[in-house]
Scaffold this motif. Structure first.
Motif, mmCIF file in Angstrom:
data_model
loop_
_atom_site.group_PDB
_atom_site.id
_atom_site.type_symbol
_atom_site.label_atom_id
_atom_site.label_comp_id
_atom_site.label_asym_id
_atom_site.label_seq_id
_atom_site.Cartn_x
_atom_site.Cartn_y
_atom_site.Cartn_z
ATOM 1 N N LEU A 21 -52.655 -46.534 17.054
ATOM 2 C CA LEU A 21 -51.810 -45.782 17.977
ATOM 3 C C LEU A 21 -51.666 -46.526 19.308
ATOM 4 O O LEU A 21 -52.616 -47.176 19.763
ATOM 5 C CB LEU A 21 -52.385 -44.389 18.247
ATOM 6 N N ALA A 22 -50.525 -46.422 19.902
ATOM 7 C CA ALA A 22 -50.308 -46.896 21.269
ATOM 8 C C ALA A 22 -49.380 -45.900 21.960
ATOM 9 O O ALA A 22 -48.419 -45.427 21.348
ATOM 10 C CB ALA A 22 -49.699 -48.294 21.285
ATOM 11 N N TRP A 23 -49.663 -45.576 23.199
ATOM 12 C CA TRP A 23 -48.793 -44.659 23.922
ATOM 13 C C TRP A 23 -48.608 -45.109 25.358
ATOM 14 O O TRP A 23 -49.432 -45.828 25.912
ATOM 15 C CB TRP A 23 -49.337 -43.229 23.891
ATOM 16 N N ARG A 24 -47.510 -44.711 25.918
ATOM 17 C CA ARG A 24 -47.191 -45.009 27.315
ATOM 18 C C ARG A 24 -46.583 -43.761 27.951
ATOM 19 O O ARG A 24 -45.772 -43.076 27.335
ATOM 20 C CB ARG A 24 -46.188 -46.167 27.436
ATOM 21 N N TYR A 25 -46.995 -43.499 29.183
ATOM 22 C CA TYR A 25 -46.365 -42.431 29.961
ATOM 23 C C TYR A 25 -46.098 -42.954 31.369
ATOM 24 O O TYR A 25 -47.001 -43.508 32.013
ATOM 25 C CB TYR A 25 -47.245 -41.186 30.060
ATOM 26 N N LEU A 41 -48.480 -53.830 18.207
ATOM 27 C CA LEU A 41 -48.244 -52.498 18.752
ATOM 28 C C LEU A 41 -48.242 -52.466 20.282
ATOM 29 O O LEU A 41 -47.301 -51.945 20.888
ATOM 30 C CB LEU A 41 -49.300 -51.530 18.195
ATOM 31 N N PRO A 42 -49.278 -52.990 20.983
ATOM 32 C CA PRO A 42 -49.243 -52.950 22.455
ATOM 33 C C PRO A 42 -48.056 -53.714 23.032
ATOM 34 O O PRO A 42 -47.433 -53.276 24.001
ATOM 35 C CB PRO A 42 -50.585 -53.578 22.860
ATOM 36 N N THR A 43 -47.734 -54.877 22.424
ATOM 37 C CA THR A 43 -46.587 -55.648 22.908
ATOM 38 C C THR A 43 -45.297 -54.866 22.725
ATOM 39 O O THR A 43 -44.425 -54.852 23.594
ATOM 40 C CB THR A 43 -46.505 -56.994 22.179
ATOM 41 N N THR A 44 -45.184 -54.216 21.568
ATOM 42 C CA THR A 44 -43.987 -53.400 21.316
ATOM 43 C C THR A 44 -43.870 -52.288 22.351
ATOM 44 O O THR A 44 -42.783 -52.036 22.905
ATOM 45 C CB THR A 44 -44.044 -52.799 19.912
ATOM 46 N N ALA A 45 -44.977 -51.609 22.637
ATOM 47 C CA ALA A 45 -44.947 -50.513 23.617
ATOM 48 C C ALA A 45 -44.512 -51.019 24.986
ATOM 49 O O ALA A 45 -43.678 -50.397 25.666
ATOM 50 C CB ALA A 45 -46.319 -49.853 23.694
ATOM 51 N N ASP A 46 -45.067 -52.160 25.393
ATOM 52 C CA ASP A 46 -44.706 -52.699 26.709
ATOM 53 C C ASP A 46 -43.237 -53.119 26.758
ATOM 54 O O ASP A 46 -42.548 -52.895 27.756
ATOM 55 C CB ASP A 46 -45.604 -53.881 27.057
ATOM 56 N N ARG A 47 -42.758 -53.736 25.687
ATOM 57 C CA ARG A 47 -41.357 -54.169 25.674
ATOM 58 C C ARG A 47 -40.402 -52.983 25.672
ATOM 59 O O ARG A 47 -39.326 -53.028 26.284
ATOM 60 C CB ARG A 47 -41.092 -55.049 24.456
ATOM 61 N N LEU A 102 -46.419 -44.629 19.609
ATOM 62 C CA LEU A 102 -46.234 -45.498 18.445
ATOM 63 C C LEU A 102 -47.400 -45.305 17.489
ATOM 64 O O LEU A 102 -48.568 -45.246 17.909
ATOM 65 C CB LEU A 102 -46.176 -46.968 18.879
ATOM 66 N N ALA A 103 -47.080 -45.217 16.198
ATOM 67 C CA ALA A 103 -48.109 -45.079 15.160
ATOM 68 C C ALA A 103 -47.821 -46.116 14.070
ATOM 69 O O ALA A 103 -46.716 -46.141 13.507
ATOM 70 C CB ALA A 103 -48.097 -43.667 14.577
ATOM 71 N N HIS A 104 -48.817 -46.956 13.791
ATOM 72 C CA HIS A 104 -48.665 -48.044 12.815
ATOM 73 C C HIS A 104 -49.615 -47.814 11.646
ATOM 74 O O HIS A 104 -50.839 -47.634 11.836
ATOM 75 C CB HIS A 104 -48.969 -49.389 13.485
ATOM 76 N N ALA A 105 -49.089 -47.792 10.441
ATOM 77 C CA ALA A 105 -49.875 -47.494 9.246
ATOM 78 C C ALA A 105 -50.658 -48.728 8.783
ATOM 79 O O ALA A 105 -50.088 -49.785 8.536
ATOM 80 C CB ALA A 105 -48.953 -47.009 8.129
ATOM 81 N N ARG A 106 -52.000 -48.562 8.649
ATOM 82 C CA ARG A 106 -52.855 -49.625 8.122
ATOM 83 C C ARG A 106 -53.834 -49.004 7.132
ATOM 84 O O ARG A 106 -54.227 -47.863 7.273
ATOM 85 C CB ARG A 106 -53.621 -50.321 9.252
ATOM 86 N N ARG A 107 -54.300 -49.808 6.157
ATOM 87 C CA ARG A 107 -55.277 -49.320 5.182
ATOM 88 C C ARG A 107 -56.521 -50.163 5.229
ATOM 89 O O ARG A 107 -56.492 -51.322 5.637
ATOM 90 C CB ARG A 107 -54.691 -49.376 3.766
ATOM 91 N N ARG A 113 -59.157 -50.059 6.984
ATOM 92 C CA ARG A 113 -59.874 -50.358 8.224
ATOM 93 C C ARG A 113 -59.696 -49.194 9.185
ATOM 94 O O ARG A 113 -58.815 -48.359 9.012
ATOM 95 C CB ARG A 113 -59.367 -51.643 8.877
ATOM 96 N N CYS A 114 -60.542 -49.162 10.149
ATOM 97 C CA CYS A 114 -60.474 -48.092 11.154
ATOM 98 C C CYS A 114 -59.309 -48.348 12.079
ATOM 99 O O CYS A 114 -59.123 -49.468 12.573
ATOM 100 C CB CYS A 114 -61.793 -48.039 11.935
ATOM 101 N N GLY A 115 -58.494 -47.355 12.319
ATOM 102 C CA GLY A 115 -57.373 -47.520 13.220
ATOM 103 C C GLY A 115 -57.825 -47.708 14.657
ATOM 104 O O GLY A 115 -58.963 -47.462 15.017
ATOM 105 N N ARG A 116 -56.889 -48.174 15.460
ATOM 106 C CA ARG A 116 -57.186 -48.403 16.873
ATOM 107 C C ARG A 116 -56.229 -47.596 17.730
ATOM 108 O O ARG A 116 -55.112 -47.304 17.319
ATOM 109 C CB ARG A 116 -57.058 -49.893 17.201
ATOM 110 N N PHE A 117 -56.682 -47.319 18.960
ATOM 111 C CA PHE A 117 -55.859 -46.547 19.898
ATOM 112 C C PHE A 117 -55.709 -47.324 21.201
ATOM 113 O O PHE A 117 -56.681 -47.812 21.756
ATOM 114 C CB PHE A 117 -56.536 -45.195 20.175
ATOM 115 N N ARG A 118 -54.483 -47.480 21.601
ATOM 116 C CA ARG A 118 -54.229 -48.158 22.875
ATOM 117 C C ARG A 118 -53.211 -47.328 23.652
ATOM 118 O O ARG A 118 -52.123 -47.074 23.144
ATOM 119 C CB ARG A 118 -53.669 -49.574 22.664
ATOM 120 N N GLY A 119 -53.568 -46.933 24.833
ATOM 121 C CA GLY A 119 -52.619 -46.148 25.602
ATOM 122 C C GLY A 119 -52.861 -46.265 27.085
ATOM 123 O O GLY A 119 -53.881 -46.798 27.521
#
Length: 594
Positions: A375-379, A552-558, A580-585, A587-593
Motif C-alpha cells: 500500500l502507498a497513500w498520499r494526502y 509504488l512510492p514512485t508512482t504515488a509521488d509522480r 494505491l494497492a499493489h497485489a503481491r503473493r 510475501r508480506c505486503g508493505r505500507f508506505r504513506g
C-alpha cells in the motif's frame, strides 16, 4: 445694394454718392463702428492680444492686462516671452506656427504664471489666428484666451474623487479574493502603490489590541514595505530593519497611532529633522530612507476591526502630489478595508488549522500490515488560502484474508466537512465489520449520509486474494484506475449510483480480475481536476503515469505532479487523497504513506 468702402476712404454706391459740402453720413457710421469695435476689444471679458511677426505685443485689452498683472503700456512693444516668462514655451510656439502656416489654431490650453500671481499658475484655453494687410500678407497674429483654471481644478477634483471611489471599490473587491494573508497584503499594496501612495508601510501586532489596552512598549512587526518603481532604489548601505522584525515604537508616530487609534497626517519636511517622529523605526534609518526617496507627505491610520486594533498602515508621497486633509478620509477607508482583509485571513487560518487538525486526526494512522498487498497513500490539503475539504480513505481487514479499501469525499469545506467526514468514516468501518457486500454497505451508508444532512461520494472495494478479484461499488465517486500486470491501465468506469445523501437508492457492484502484479488507484477529484484541467484530461494523465511506473512510492509521488501545484493558474484548490494497492503473493505486503 450695399455700399462698398474704397481705398481712399470714400464709399461708392449705385444709388447715390456724397453730397458736396456735407459730411458723408456713411463715413461717420464707419467711424462709430470702429469706435464700437475698439470698445468691444478693450472691455471684453476674455483676453485679446495682437502680436507682430517678431512676437512683440501690438495691442492688448484690459482683460489681458489684468491677467498679466501689467499695464498695457508695459506690454505694448515688449517681446512676449520676455514680458511673460512664466508662460509655457508651447504657448509661444503656436503663434509662430500660425504666422508660418497661415492656419488658425483653436481651443488649445496653455499653462503658466504671470506677475499678477506668480506663485499660482493659471490655465487658459486659447485660439490663434492670422491677421493680413490689404495685400493679403500675414503681418500679425491675433490671440483670444479664456481663463479655465477654476473649471479645470473643479474637474480635477471630480476626477480625483472618482479615482478614490474606484480605488476603494477595488479594495473592497479584494476582501474575498483570497483568504491567504500574504497574498491579500500583496494585492492591497499593488492596488495602493502608486495609485494612492508612492510608498506604503504596514505594521501588525502579534495579537489584536483591545480598547483601553496600552502595550508597554508597543511592539509591532513590520509586515510590508513597498514603494513605487519610480522612486530611487534604497541604497544597500541604508540600515533598514529587515521584514517581519519587531520594533519598539514608543514615542514614534506609528506607536502613537496604534495606541490612540487616531489617524495622523504628517509634513515630513517638518518631521524628518525630528527622527523619532518619522513614521518608521529605527528613526535615523527612516529619516535617511525618506530623504533618499524624496518622500515629503505621509498619512498613518490604525487598522481597526470593531474595537480592536490590528496594527497601522502608512502611506507616503513625494512633493509632486502632497496629501491634503480630504486624503486622510481615503486613507482611513483603505485602512478599514485592509484591516477587514487581515481579520478575515486570520479567522480563516484559525478555522483551516482546526479543520486540518481534525481531518488528519481522523485519517487512518495504523494501516494494517497485509500479506498480499503493498500500500502507498498520499494526502495533501488544498493550497494556502483554501478551506480544508472532506476527503478520507481507509483500509479495513476482513475475514478470510480479504481487505476493504475505501475512499470518499464529503461535499463542502471547513470544519463542517471535516466533522461529517469523521462520522461517515466511522460508519463505514462499523458497516464493513459486519462483512456486508459492497453494494449493501453503500446502501446503508447512504442512509447514514442522509441522516446527518450532507452529501458525499464514496467508492468501496473488497480485494479477495483467494480469487484474485476486486468487487467494486461506487456511489458517485471517480472511477478507480487499474494497472494490469502487462503494464496497461484503464478506468473501472462501470455503471454506478449517484452520490450518497441525495435520495434513497439501491447500489450495484461489479467484479474485476486483480492478479498478482496489478495495481489499484483510488483518488479524489483534487488529483485530476483544476480550474484549467478537466477531469477527462486529468484521468488520461493518471493512466499514463500508471503505465510508465511500476514502483509504488514512485508512482504515488509522480501522481501528485499531475497538476502543477506551484502554478497559480493550474494549481490545486482542493484536497488531494490517493490510495494505491499493489497485489503481491508469497510475501508480506508493505505500507508506505504520508
Amino acid at each position: 445694394m450695399n455700399p462698398t468702402p474704397q481705398p481712399d476712404g470714400q464709399v461708392r454706391s449705385d444709388i447715390c454718392g456724397p453730397r458736396p459740402g456735407l459730411p458723408d453720413p456713411r463715413a461717420l457710421a464707419r467711424w462709430e463702428e470702429a469706435l464700437l469695435c475698439l470698445r468691444v476689444f478693450d472691455t471684453a471679458p476674455i483676453i485679446f492680444a495682437v502680436f507682430d511677426r517678431g512676437l512683440r505685443y501690438r495691442a492688448v485689452n484690459q482683460a489681458a492686462a489684468r491677467a498679466s498683472g501689467l499695464s498695457a503700456e508695459e506690454m505694448i512693444g515688449g517681446y512676449g516671452p520676455e514680458v511673460l516668462p512664466g508662460i509655457d514655451p508651447l504657448g509661444w510656439e503656436r503663434p509662430r506656427r500660425v504666422l508660418a502656416t497661415g492656419e488658425a489654431i483653436l481651443d488649445e490650453e496653455i499653462i503658466g504664471a504671470t506677475p499678477a500671481d506668480p506663485s499660482n499658475p493659471r490655465i487658459w484655453r486659447a485660439s490663434y489666428y492670422p491677421l493680413h494687410d490689404s495685400t493679403g500678407a500675414r503681418i500679425a497674429v491675433g490671440v483670444t484666451a479664456v481663463d479655465v483654471t477654476d473649471e479645470r481644478r473643479a474637474q480635477a477634483e471630480r476626477d480625483l474623487v472618482l479615482r478614490r471611489l474606484r480605488l476603494l471599490s477595488r479594495a473592497s473587491g479584494l476582501l474575498g479574493a483570497s483568504l491567504d494573508l500574504s497574498a491579500t497584503l500583496r494585492e492591497m499594496v499593488t492596488l495602493v502603490v502608486p495609485e494612492f501612495a508612492d510608498a506604503c508601510e504596514l505594521y501588525l501586532a502579534d495579537e489584536p489590541c483591545p480598547p483601553g489596552a496600552e502595550p508597554d512598549p508597543p511592539l509591532l512587526r513590520r509586515a510590508v514595505w513597498a514603494h513605487s518603481p519610480d522612486l530611487p532604489r534604497p541604497s544597500p548601505d541604508l540600515p533598514l530593519p529587515p521584514p517581519d522584525t519587531r520594533s519598539n515604537l514608543t514615542g514614534r508616530q506609528v506607536g502613537r497611532v496604534f495606541l490612540t487609534r487616531q489617524p495622523v497626517r504628517l509634513d515630513l519636511d517638518e518631521r524628518l529633522p525630528d527622527a523619532p517622529d518619522a513614521p518608521d523605526a529605527p528613526a535615523s534609518s527612516v529619516a535617511a530612507l525618506f530623504r533618499h526617496s524624496h518622500l515629503r507627505s505621509a498619512i498613518i491610520v490604525p487598522l481597526l476591526v470593531g474595537p480592536h486594533c490590528l496594527g497601522t498602515v502608512g502611506f507616503a508621497v513625494t512633493a509632486a502630489r502632497p496629501y491634503r486633509e480630504q486624503d486622510t478620509q481615503t486613507a482611513t477607508e483603505l485602512g478599514s478595508r485592509i484591516a477587514t482583509a487581515i481579520a478575515n485571513a486570520h479567522a480563516f487560518d484559525h478555522q483551516r488549522t482546526a479543520a486540518l487538525t481534525l481531518q488528519r486526526a481522523l485519517l487512518p494512522r495504523d494501516i494494517p500490515t497485509l500479506d498480499d498487498l503493498d500500500l502507498a497513500w498520499r494526502y495533501q490539503p488544498g493550497t494556502s488560502g483554501t478551506e480544508v475539504g472532506g476527503d478520507w480513505f481507509d483500509v479495513i481487514p476482513l475475514p478470510a484474508g480479504r481487505v476493504a479499501l475505501v475512499i470518499g469525499d464529503v461535499m463542502g469545506r471547513g470544519l463542517n466537512a471535516a466533522a461529517a467526514m469523521g462520522q461517515l468514516r466511522t460508519a463505514a468501518r462499523t458497516l464493513a465489520r459486519l462483512d456486508l457486500p459492497p453494494a449493501a454497505l453503500l446502501t446503508e451508508l447512504d442512509a447514514v449520509t442522509r441522516s446527518i444532512d450532507t452529501i458525499a461520494s464514496v467508492a468501496y472495494v473488497i480485494q479477495d486474494p483467494a480469487t484474485s478479484t476486486l468487487t467494486v461499488a461506487n456511489g458517485g465517486h471517480l472511477p478507480p484506475a487499474l494497472r494490469h500486470p502487462d503494464g496497461t491501465a484503464d478506468l473501472l468506469d462501470d455503471p454506478h449510483g449517484i452520490i450518497l445523501g441525495v435520495t434513497e437508492q439501491t447500489f450495484t457492484e461489479t467484479r474485476h480480475r486483480f492478479p498478482p502484479g496489478s495495481t489499484l488507484a483510488l483518488y479524489t477529484d483534487g488529483l485530476v481536476e483544476s480550474p484549467t484541467v478537466d477531469i477527462g484530461e486529468g484521468c488520461r494523465r493518471l493512466l499514463r503515469i500508471l503505465t510508465e511506473t511500476a514502483d509504488l512510492p514512485t508512482t504515488a509521488d509522480r501522481l501528485l505532479t499531475l497538476l502543477n501545484r506551484n502554478d497559480g493558474n493550474d494549481g490545486y484548490d482542493d484536497d488531494v487523497t490517493l490510495l494505491l494497492a499493489h497485489a503481491r503473493r508469497g510475501r508480506c505486503g508493505r505500507f508506505r504513506g504520508r
